[in-house]
Design an enzyme around this catalytic site. Structure first.
Site, PDB file in Angstrom:
ATOM      1  N   SER A 115       0.850  -1.185   0.000  1.00 27.60           N
ATOM      2  CA  SER A 115       0.000   0.000   0.000  1.00 27.60           C
ATOM      3  C   SER A 115       0.888   1.237   0.000  1.00 27.60           C
ATOM      4  O   SER A 115       2.020   1.198   0.515  1.00 27.60           O
ATOM      5  CB  SER A 115      -0.833  -0.021   1.278  1.00 27.60           C
ATOM      6  N   SER A 116       0.365   2.344  -0.512  1.00 27.83           N
ATOM      7  CA  SER A 116       1.156   3.578  -0.539  1.00 27.83           C
ATOM      8  C   SER A 116       1.390   4.129   0.869  1.00 27.83           C
ATOM      9  O   SER A 116       2.218   5.026   1.052  1.00 27.83           O
ATOM     10  CB  SER A 116       0.474   4.639  -1.408  1.00 27.83           C
ATOM     11  N   CYS A 117       0.705   3.580   1.893  1.00 26.55           N
ATOM     12  CA  CYS A 117       0.925   4.090   3.258  1.00 26.55           C
ATOM     13  C   CYS A 117       2.224   3.574   3.876  1.00 26.55           C
ATOM     14  O   CYS A 117       2.549   3.929   5.004  1.00 26.55           O
ATOM     15  CB  CYS A 117      -0.258   3.787   4.160  1.00 26.55           C
ATOM     16  N   TYR A 144      -0.584  -0.971  10.017  1.00 26.55           N
ATOM     17  CA  TYR A 144      -0.771  -1.586   8.703  1.00 26.55           C
ATOM     18  C   TYR A 144       0.492  -1.388   7.858  1.00 26.55           C
ATOM     19  O   TYR A 144       0.965  -2.308   7.190  1.00 26.55           O
ATOM     20  CB  TYR A 144      -1.978  -0.918   8.036  1.00 26.55           C
ATOM     21  N   LYS A 148       3.000  -4.157   6.086  1.00 27.10           N
ATOM     22  CA  LYS A 148       3.228  -4.176   4.632  1.00 27.10           C
ATOM     23  C   LYS A 148       4.725  -4.010   4.312  1.00 27.10           C
ATOM     24  O   LYS A 148       5.230  -4.599   3.358  1.00 27.10           O
ATOM     25  CB  LYS A 148       2.387  -3.088   3.950  1.00 27.10           C
ATOM     26  N   HIS A 187     -13.017   2.779   3.204  1.00 18.92           N
ATOM     27  CA  HIS A 187     -12.199   3.897   2.739  1.00 18.92           C
ATOM     28  C   HIS A 187     -13.108   5.038   2.278  1.00 18.92           C
ATOM     29  O   HIS A 187     -14.320   4.881   2.184  1.00 18.92           O
ATOM     30  CB  HIS A 187     -11.293   3.438   1.588  1.00 18.92           C
TER      31      HIS A 187
HETATM   32  O1  GFB Z   1      -9.679   6.446   2.425  1.00 21.25           O
HETATM   33  P1  GFB Z   1      -9.249   6.790   3.805  1.00 21.25           P
HETATM   34  O2  GFB Z   1     -10.034   6.217   4.910  1.00 21.25           O
HETATM   35  O3  GFB Z   1      -7.755   6.390   4.011  1.00 21.25           O
HETATM   36  O4  GFB Z   1      -9.333   8.394   3.977  1.00 21.25           O
HETATM   37  P2  GFB Z   1      -6.281   7.026   4.019  1.00 21.25           P
HETATM   38  C1  GFB Z   1      -8.814   9.284   3.016  1.00 21.25           C
HETATM   39  C2  GFB Z   1      -9.157  10.715   3.384  1.00 21.25           C
HETATM   40  O5  GFB Z   1     -10.577  10.900   3.228  1.00 21.25           O
HETATM   41  C3  GFB Z   1      -8.839  11.108   4.817  1.00 21.25           C
HETATM   42  C4  GFB Z   1     -11.106  11.567   4.360  1.00 21.25           C
HETATM   43  O6  GFB Z   1      -8.312  12.428   4.830  1.00 21.25           O
HETATM   44  C5  GFB Z   1     -10.211  11.080   5.504  1.00 21.25           C
HETATM   45  O7  GFB Z   1     -10.307  11.960   6.616  1.00 21.25           O
HETATM   46  N1  GFB Z   1     -12.536  11.243   4.486  1.00 21.25           N
HETATM   47  C6  GFB Z   1     -13.560  12.141   4.338  1.00 21.25           C
HETATM   48  C7  GFB Z   1     -13.079  10.063   4.786  1.00 21.25           C
HETATM   49  N2  GFB Z   1     -14.727  11.563   4.591  1.00 21.25           N
HETATM   50  C8  GFB Z   1     -14.476  10.253   4.848  1.00 21.25           C
HETATM   51  C9  GFB Z   1     -15.316   9.149   5.170  1.00 21.25           C
HETATM   52  O8  GFB Z   1     -16.536   9.237   5.261  1.00 21.25           O
HETATM   53  N3  GFB Z   1     -14.693   7.941   5.369  1.00 21.25           N
HETATM   54  C10 GFB Z   1     -13.334   7.797   5.271  1.00 21.25           C
HETATM   55  N4  GFB Z   1     -12.789   6.585   5.456  1.00 21.25           N
HETATM   56  N5  GFB Z   1     -12.516   8.844   4.998  1.00 21.25           N
HETATM   57  C11 GFB Z   1      -5.760   4.545   4.366  1.00 21.25           C
HETATM   58  C12 GFB Z   1      -4.965   3.781   5.384  1.00 21.25           C
HETATM   59  O9  GFB Z   1      -5.480   5.855   4.633  1.00 21.25           O
HETATM   60  O10 GFB Z   1      -5.385   4.275   3.035  1.00 21.25           O
HETATM   61  C13 GFB Z   1      -4.746   2.386   5.024  1.00 21.25           C
HETATM   62  O11 GFB Z   1      -5.587   3.939   6.646  1.00 21.25           O
HETATM   63  C14 GFB Z   1      -4.431   2.167   3.557  1.00 21.25           C
HETATM   64  O12 GFB Z   1      -3.706   1.908   5.807  1.00 21.25           O
HETATM   65  C15 GFB Z   1      -5.316   2.961   2.656  1.00 21.25           C
HETATM   66  O13 GFB Z   1      -3.097   2.477   3.288  1.00 21.25           O
HETATM   67  C16 GFB Z   1      -4.934   2.856   1.209  1.00 21.25           C
HETATM   68  O14 GFB Z   1      -5.816   7.319   2.634  1.00 21.25           O
HETATM   69  O15 GFB Z   1      -6.158   8.170   4.962  1.00 21.25           O
END
Ligand code: GFB
Length: 323
Positions: A115-117, A144, A148, A187
């Site tokens: 993952s890119s994280c 996570y 990875k 996500h």
């Molecule tokens: O997709 P996401 O949960 O993962 O969140 P990450 C991306 C951005 O969207 C963050 C915002 O800045 C969240 O605050 N966001 C806005 C929301 N509204 C929402 C919502 O309703 N739900 C969610 N989930 N986010 C993940 C990692 O990070 O990316 C994993 O936690 C993994 O480890 C994955 O690497 C690809 O991009 O922040």
């Protein structure tokens, strides 16, 4: 452009897709149906990938020649932040069990998906592969990320010590049919899709978006990701991992606006800044992959339209059938 002769031709091979029910694994199975190979899947009720004896017995009996490690404990920012033990333990066990069992059963080729994280929170942008382990990780998903990174290192260690042709690809944030649409665990794209669709249906005036809306993300449609994974499997053999993305980025605010257009919601977006933004910016450099003759073909709008169609016609229809 015609495809170059592969380093590892998969025609006639037995290919195990570990994690075939997940977002990525199911897309890899769809993609492999266009290759002249035999696709192997391990039914979940038959095997728990966190149990090493079950994994080694499965590989010994199924005799795959190639393995795609798409199985993982995954989730969005909230799931990562609140279930660190599961994200670290499950992912470490799954990848270590599969990689060691593959070695024991002389699997010829294995591709591990990360993952890119994995990259430092404040990595240079766009992020080159060489940024790995050059700085502190983003705290919301460090568990996570550590798992990875260990997967990449396992592939490198098995290549160095045992000569195994095991490689790693690092997909950016993925979305598409088969995603987890749970508003707390998913996500951003599937979670917002659920929220915006429900708001449209109920006539609500606002939808809550987590964070400031200023965070920048790169998104790749999952069928493009699967195509890239098969390309890397066939055309790459080296220790360093390969970034798998588009090289394009968008703010969460603009993403949410685009989603309201695709879904047809006329109300307002409200930003909840008590929720974390996570990594401020995360766009990958994709030159290595481009030099292998691959790039993504689906625009974000088209991908969102296709995902929304799937969400309405399959996901919601299935949920209604269960209820
Ligand atoms: O997709 P996401 O949960 O993962 O969140 P990450 C991306 C951005 O969207 C963050 C915002 O800045 C969240 O605050 N966001 C806005 C929301 N509204 C929402 C919502 O309703 N739900 C969610 N989930 N986010 C993940 C990692 O990070 O990316 C994993 O936690 C993994 O480890 C994955 O690497 C690809 O991009 O922040």
């Amino acid at each position: 452009m015609p495809e170059a002769k592969p380093l590892y031709p998969i025609a006639g091979k037995r290919v195990w897709v570990a994690g075939h029910r997940g977002l990525v694994g199911s897309a890899v199975v769809r993609r492999l149906q266009y290759e002249d190979c035999e696709i192997l899947i391990a039914p979940r009720q038959q095997i728990d990938l966190r149990q090493s004896d079950q994994v080694s017995n499965w590989i010994r009996d199924a005799r795959p020649q190639a393995v795609v490690v798409a199985a993982a404990r995954v989730g969005g920012i909230h799931a990562n932040d609140t279930r660190p033990a599961e994200f670290l333990y499950d992912n470490l066990m799954i990848e270590a069990n599969i990689i060691e069992a593959a070695r024991q059963s002389r699997v010829e080729k294995l591709i591990f998906l990360g993952s890119s994280c994995i990259y430092p929170r404040l990595a240079p942008q766009p992020i080159p592969e060489s940024a790995l382990l050059t700085g502190p990780l983003e705290p919301t998903n460090e568990w996570y990320a550590i798992a990875k990174i260990a997967g990449i290192k396992l592939c490198q260690a098995y290549r160095k010590q045992y000569g195994c042709d095991y490689i790693s690809a690092m997909p950016t944030n993925l979305y598409g049919p088969g995603d987890n649409f749970d508003v707390m665990q998913g996500h951003v794209i599937p979670a917002l899709m659920s929220k915006i669709h429900r708001a449209k249906e109920s006539g609500a005036e606002t939808v809550e978006v987590w964070g400031s809306g200023r965070a920048l993300r790169e998104f790749l449609y999952v069928d493009d990701a699967a195509d890239g994974i098969v390309h890397i499997l066939k055309h790459y053999s080296d220790a360093e991992h390969v970034n798998l993305g588009t090289g394009d980025e968008i703010t969460i605010r603009d993403l949410a606006k685009l989603m309201t257009e695709v879904i047809g919601f006329k109300g307002k977006l409200v930003f909840d800044t008590s929720k974390p933004d996570g990594t401020p910016r995360k766009v990958m450099e994709v030159e290595r992959l481009r030099s292998m003759g691959w790039q993504a073909g689906t625009s974000l709008r088209t991908g969102l339209e296709q995902t929304y169609r799937w969400y309405v016609n399959h996901h919601l229809a299935e949920q209604r059938a269960i209820a």
